[in-house]
Design a protein around this motif. Sequence first.
Motif, mmCIF file in Angstrom:
data_model
loop_
_atom_site.group_PDB
_atom_site.id
_atom_site.type_symbol
_atom_site.label_atom_id
_atom_site.label_comp_id
_atom_site.label_asym_id
_atom_site.label_seq_id
_atom_site.Cartn_x
_atom_site.Cartn_y
_atom_site.Cartn_z
ATOM 1 N N UNK A 128 0.839 -1.194 0.000
ATOM 2 C CA UNK A 128 0.000 0.000 0.000
ATOM 3 C C UNK A 128 0.875 1.245 0.000
ATOM 4 N N UNK A 129 0.504 2.241 -0.791
ATOM 5 C CA UNK A 129 1.258 3.488 -0.882
ATOM 6 C C UNK A 129 0.659 4.531 0.045
ATOM 7 N N UNK A 130 1.543 5.297 0.692
ATOM 8 C CA UNK A 130 1.119 6.383 1.581
ATOM 9 C C UNK A 130 1.651 7.691 1.004
ATOM 10 N N UNK A 131 0.788 8.663 0.875
ATOM 11 C CA UNK A 131 1.174 9.974 0.343
ATOM 12 C C UNK A 131 1.837 10.799 1.441
ATOM 13 N N UNK A 132 2.896 11.508 1.065
ATOM 14 C CA UNK A 132 3.597 12.401 1.994
ATOM 15 C C UNK A 132 3.211 13.844 1.689
ATOM 16 N N UNK A 133 2.997 14.627 2.736
ATOM 17 C CA UNK A 133 2.601 16.020 2.554
ATOM 18 C C UNK A 133 3.737 16.990 2.858
ATOM 19 N N UNK A 134 4.896 16.487 3.260
ATOM 20 C CA UNK A 134 6.002 17.373 3.635
ATOM 21 C C UNK A 134 6.928 17.606 2.456
ATOM 22 N N UNK A 135 7.852 18.558 2.609
ATOM 23 C CA UNK A 135 8.834 18.859 1.571
ATOM 24 C C UNK A 135 10.046 17.961 1.760
ATOM 25 N N UNK A 136 10.763 17.688 0.682
ATOM 26 C CA UNK A 136 11.975 16.873 0.746
ATOM 27 C C UNK A 136 11.660 15.400 0.593
ATOM 28 N N UNK A 137 12.715 14.629 0.395
ATOM 29 C CA UNK A 137 12.533 13.192 0.187
ATOM 30 C C UNK A 137 13.418 12.370 1.114
ATOM 31 N N UNK A 138 13.725 12.874 2.306
ATOM 32 C CA UNK A 138 14.547 12.102 3.234
ATOM 33 C C UNK A 138 13.640 11.123 3.968
ATOM 34 N N UNK A 139 13.810 9.837 3.673
ATOM 35 C CA UNK A 139 12.880 8.803 4.136
ATOM 36 C C UNK A 139 12.915 8.608 5.648
ATOM 37 N N UNK A 140 14.081 8.705 6.274
ATOM 38 C CA UNK A 140 14.178 8.460 7.717
ATOM 39 C C UNK A 140 13.339 9.463 8.505
ATOM 40 N N UNK A 141 13.464 10.748 8.162
ATOM 41 C CA UNK A 141 12.672 11.767 8.852
ATOM 42 C C UNK A 141 11.185 11.561 8.616
ATOM 43 N N UNK A 142 10.841 11.154 7.404
ATOM 44 C CA UNK A 142 9.438 10.912 7.062
ATOM 45 C C UNK A 142 8.860 9.787 7.916
ATOM 46 N N UNK A 143 9.605 8.682 8.031
ATOM 47 C CA UNK A 143 9.124 7.536 8.816
ATOM 48 C C UNK A 143 9.006 7.887 10.293
ATOM 49 N N UNK A 144 9.993 8.598 10.820
ATOM 50 C CA UNK A 144 9.969 8.956 12.246
ATOM 51 C C UNK A 144 8.807 9.894 12.542
ATOM 52 N N UNK A 145 8.583 10.883 11.692
ATOM 53 C CA UNK A 145 7.483 11.822 11.953
ATOM 54 C C UNK A 145 6.125 11.130 11.838
ATOM 55 N N UNK A 146 5.983 10.212 10.880
ATOM 56 C CA UNK A 146 4.713 9.490 10.720
ATOM 57 C C UNK A 146 4.441 8.597 11.929
ATOM 58 N N UNK A 147 5.496 7.953 12.451
ATOM 59 C CA UNK A 147 5.326 7.071 13.607
ATOM 60 C C UNK A 147 5.034 7.871 14.868
ATOM 61 N N UNK A 148 5.610 9.061 14.972
ATOM 62 C CA UNK A 148 5.330 9.894 16.147
ATOM 63 C C UNK A 148 3.888 10.409 16.129
#
Length: 191
Positions: A128-148
């Motif tokens: 399943x694909x999840x859309x990101x609403x933030x700027x940039x493509x750094x995956x680690x920050x994206x995963x951490x913010x989504x989990x928080x």
Amino acid sequence: MGKAKKTRKFAMVKRVMSSKDAKKNSHQVDTTAKIQTKDSELVKEVPQISSALFFQFNQSLSPPYQVLIDTNFINFSIQKKIDLFRGMMDSLYAKCIPMITDCVMAELEKLGPRYRIALKIARDEQVERIKCSHKGTYADDCLVSRVMQHKCYIVATNDADLKRRIRKIPGVPILSVGSHSYVVERLPDVF
């Protein structure tokens, strides 16, 4: 016969204290410095803990598990020849919904044609694909913010730095690639 050299014994040698010696300066510590350290210890902020966490158990984690996948998790799975979907079900003993964010997909696409198998697995219909609403493509920050924000995910990664960051978040399990199967870290027991 030669003459024997006389060595000084350690106890007899006098030690001269320098002005930068720690023992000498430890007695001359300001009381204001002590007061400042006590104040800074009292003002520590306690992070807000989710109401879904009951002691050490995360009540929002329940089957079917939603698993956020990182790029290196897919690469290690290919190296160890573990099927992504079957391996998750075998390790978690429940149905799993693998999920990939747009940042992880962008990171896989940037890696080039060498990682085309990993990209093919990531583009599978079961993932399943999840859309990101933030700027940039750094995956680690994206995963951490989504989990928080939402503690309903299990994070699948082999990245040591990302694991260290996720361990600081209470109630979030980590799935990683072991020698022949997946290893789950901090999954709460069923009671």
